[in-house]
Design a protein around this motif. Structure first.
Motif, PDB file in Angstrom:
ATOM      1  N   THR A  13     -93.233 -57.721  42.266  1.00  0.00           N
ATOM      2  CA  THR A  13     -94.470 -57.343  42.951  1.00  0.00           C
ATOM      3  C   THR A  13     -94.713 -55.847  42.869  1.00  0.00           C
ATOM      4  OG1 THR A  13     -94.297 -59.211  44.469  1.00  0.00           O
ATOM      5  CG2 THR A  13     -95.692 -57.376  45.177  1.00  0.00           C
ATOM      6  N   ARG A  42     -96.226 -61.196  44.770  1.00  0.00           N
ATOM      7  CA  ARG A  42     -96.633 -61.292  46.178  1.00  0.00           C
ATOM      8  C   ARG A  42     -97.772 -60.333  46.536  1.00  0.00           C
ATOM      9  NH1 ARG A  42     -93.678 -65.203  45.489  1.00  0.00           N
ATOM     10  NH2 ARG A  42     -91.741 -65.602  46.576  1.00  0.00           N
ATOM     11  N   ASP A  45    -100.186 -61.493  49.156  1.00  0.00           N
ATOM     12  CA  ASP A  45     -99.612 -61.891  50.445  1.00  0.00           C
ATOM     13  C   ASP A  45     -99.697 -60.794  51.493  1.00  0.00           C
ATOM     14  OD1 ASP A  45     -98.960 -64.209  49.185  1.00  0.00           O
ATOM     15  OD2 ASP A  45     -96.806 -63.917  49.245  1.00  0.00           O
TER      16      ASP A  45
END
Length: 57
Positions: A13, A42, A45
């Motif tokens: 990430t 991610r 997220d």
């Protein structure tokens, strides 16, 4: 739970967040498919501070 996959996801990430390319991350992670590497991404997220502040203990 924090395990090896958490560290792998963090590394991939952050690499991508800093302008890295998925194909290079795939090579670094030794994945046969970029789809597998994308599972560790991610970036979407992120939770905003406003959402975190909704938690009242």
């Amino acid at each position: 739970m924090i395990g090896k996959h958490s560290f792998r996801a963090t590394g991939i990430t952050e690499y991508l967040r800093n302008g890295g390319k998925l194909e290079i991350a795939q090579q670094m992670a030794n994945h046969e498919s970029a789809r597998t590497t994308a599972l560790y991404d991610r970036r979407t997220d992120q939770v905003s501070l406003d959402e975190v502040e909704r938690i009242v203990i």
